[in-house]
Design an enzyme around this catalytic site. Structure first.
Site, mmCIF file in Angstrom:
data_model
loop_
_atom_site.group_PDB
_atom_site.id
_atom_site.type_symbol
_atom_site.label_atom_id
_atom_site.label_comp_id
_atom_site.label_asym_id
_atom_site.label_seq_id
_atom_site.Cartn_x
_atom_site.Cartn_y
_atom_site.Cartn_z
ATOM 1 N N TYR A 140 47.346 34.668 -58.936
ATOM 2 C CA TYR A 140 48.707 34.609 -59.472
ATOM 3 C C TYR A 140 49.267 36.011 -59.728
ATOM 4 O O TYR A 140 50.471 36.230 -59.706
ATOM 5 C CB TYR A 140 48.737 33.835 -60.791
ATOM 6 C CG TYR A 140 48.902 32.344 -60.657
ATOM 7 C CD1 TYR A 140 48.035 31.593 -59.873
ATOM 8 C CD2 TYR A 140 49.927 31.680 -61.322
ATOM 9 C CE1 TYR A 140 48.185 30.222 -59.772
ATOM 10 C CE2 TYR A 140 50.083 30.311 -61.229
ATOM 11 C CZ TYR A 140 49.205 29.587 -60.445
ATOM 12 O OH TYR A 140 49.357 28.233 -60.351
ATOM 13 N N ASP A 223 35.781 22.524 -54.145
ATOM 14 C CA ASP A 223 36.010 21.328 -53.317
ATOM 15 C C ASP A 223 35.155 20.168 -53.815
ATOM 16 O O ASP A 223 35.615 19.026 -53.929
ATOM 17 C CB ASP A 223 35.769 21.619 -51.824
ATOM 18 C CG ASP A 223 34.466 22.348 -51.545
ATOM 19 O OD1 ASP A 223 33.796 22.814 -52.488
ATOM 20 O OD2 ASP A 223 34.102 22.451 -50.346
ATOM 21 N N ASP A 247 44.821 25.336 -61.933
ATOM 22 C CA ASP A 247 46.143 24.743 -61.721
ATOM 23 C C ASP A 247 46.010 23.445 -60.921
ATOM 24 O O ASP A 247 46.558 22.410 -61.278
ATOM 25 C CB ASP A 247 47.034 25.742 -60.966
ATOM 26 C CG ASP A 247 48.416 25.179 -60.706
ATOM 27 O OD1 ASP A 247 49.029 24.634 -61.647
ATOM 28 O OD2 ASP A 247 48.879 25.257 -59.543
HETATM 29 C C1 IPM Z 1 51.370 24.951 -64.592
HETATM 30 C C2 IPM Z 1 52.506 25.136 -63.645
HETATM 31 C C3 IPM Z 1 52.776 26.618 -63.468
HETATM 32 C C4 IPM Z 1 51.523 27.245 -62.890
HETATM 33 C C5 IPM Z 1 54.008 26.985 -62.643
HETATM 34 C C6 IPM Z 1 55.254 26.307 -63.146
HETATM 35 C C7 IPM Z 1 54.199 28.479 -62.585
HETATM 36 O O1 IPM Z 1 52.254 24.503 -62.437
HETATM 37 O O2 IPM Z 1 51.491 25.387 -65.750
HETATM 38 O O3 IPM Z 1 50.355 24.354 -64.209
HETATM 39 O O4 IPM Z 1 51.311 27.228 -61.669
HETATM 40 O O5 IPM Z 1 50.733 27.788 -63.672
HETATM 41 MN MN MN Z 2 50.411 23.353 -62.395
#
Ligand code: IPM
Ligand code: MN
Length: 357
Positions: A140, A223, A247
């Site tokens: 990220y 996975d 995520d």
């Molecule tokens: C989450 C969301 C966020 C992320 C997005 C909105 C940036 O999907 O909090 O899981 O990917 O972290």
């Molecule tokens: Mn998310």
């Protein structure tokens, strides 16, 4: 007195945040603790007003508060902007600026929703595990990143998965500490058969584990973990994993509980904390007063527990949610065809009125 910074955000964000506010007001009344709410814009709402997804003033408000509460951010009208101008970048900036590196996503199935999952009842009955997702590192935030033009008509898109020893150590400590308050089992999830960053992750988690010999540690490739989550999710107690894997696995896990509208989260750093539902801004149901506010309300319960150490208050919110569900009230996403289908705001009222210490 506690200062709470509120970012209602976009889409259904303001609708669910309003129900969370009702709950904060109610617990303030009955616990005689003063919660001082201040608001700022985040995401698309901030782009429309200030041409950027978060302002320095909004970040300062968050930093100077005892806790931050977010509704949701994003929406199709902002999808074509460049990455740094998108609503999601505002959220990432907030997470990074407050260094809330440990994202807790408890996956808990309420007894009255056991028959609501798309999985068999016996697979999910009594399910209760915790995802500890690293939130301020990994792909990220890693550099280099971007899209470069190579030749005419050929571009190259790059992102970088990167973790350093201290980043892994601090998330591992959090995971083992939380496991000590639970069933004392941590599963570290990575892709160490392919990625060097995962090999380091595994090595550091293994080393930190030496300080927690009363907790068992096992490892799964991501996975395999994705498969195990639908095969036999009850094997998990605490899952610790990277930003991207967390995520993905948390959306999958949310569906075990019946709906992504049920999952709250807490993002903890050493000094700050952010609370937000796991779900997104749901543009398709925005403005219809039909979203599920439970994830936002349970995020308030997490705030009471982790930021303010008001355990009884947290419990009273969870009990109120549980009771409201047991009485059969359902928003659209968890409606099994019963008669007690209610709107977002009515669900908020029902839960709020059932909170009593
Ligand atoms: C989450 C969301 C966020 C992320 C997005 C909105 C940036 O999907 O909090 O899981 O990917 O972290
Ligand atoms: Mn998310």
């Amino acid at each position: 007195m506690y200062k709470i910074a509120l970012f209602r955000g976009d889409g259904i964000g303001p609708e669910v945040a309003e129900q969370a506010v009702k709950v904060i007001r109610k617990v303030g009344e009955i616990s005689h603790v003063v919660f001082d709410l201040s608001e700022a814009l985040l995401g698309g709402a901030s782009i429309d007003e200030y041409e950027r997804p978060v302002t320095p003033e909004a970040l300062a408000l968050a930093r100077n508060s005892d806790a931050v509460l977010i509704g949701a951010v994003g929406g199709p009208q902002w999808d074509n902007l460049e990455t740094s101008m998108r609503p999601e970048s505002g959220l990432l900036e907030l997470r990074r600026s407050l260094e809330t590196y440990a994202n807790l996503r408890p996956v808990h199935v309420f007894p009255s929703l056991e028959n609501h999952s798309t999985l068999k009842e016996e697979v999910i009955r009594g399910l209760d595990f915790l995802i500890v997702r690293e939130l301020t590192g990994g792909i990220y935030f890693g550099t280099p990143r971007g899209i470069q033009k190579l030749t005419e008509g050929v571009e190259r898109g790059v992102n970088t998965e990167v973790y350093t020893t201290p980043q892994i150590e601090r998330i591992a400590h959090r995971a083992f500490s939380f496991a000590r308050k639970r069933r004392r089992k941590v599963t570290s999830v990575d892709k160490a058969n392919i990625l060097e960053s995962s090999q380091l992750w595994r090595k550091v988690v293994t080393r930190v584990h030496r300080q927690y010999q009363d907790v068992t540690l096992d490892y799964r490739y991501v996975d395999d973990c994705a498969m195990q989550l639908v095969r036999n999710p009850k094997q998990f107690d605490v899952i610790v994993t990277t930003n991207l894997f967390g995520d993905i696995l948390s959306d999958e896990s949310a569906m075990l509980t019946g709906s992504i509208g049920m999952l709250p989260s807490a993002s903890l750093g050493d000094r700050h904390a952010i609370y937000e539902p796991v779900h997104g801004s749901a543009p398709d149901i925005t403005g219809k007063d039909m979203a599920n506010p439970i994830a936002a309300i349970l995020s308030v319960a997490m705030m009471m527990e982790y930021s303010f150490h008001l355990l009884d208050v947290a419990k009273s919110i969870e009990d109120a949610v549980s009771r409201t569900l047991a009485e059969g009230y359902r928003t659209a996403d968890i409606d099994g065809g019963g008669a007690k289908r209610v709107s977002c705001s009515v669900m908020g009222d029902l839960i709020q009125s059932r909170i009593g210490l």
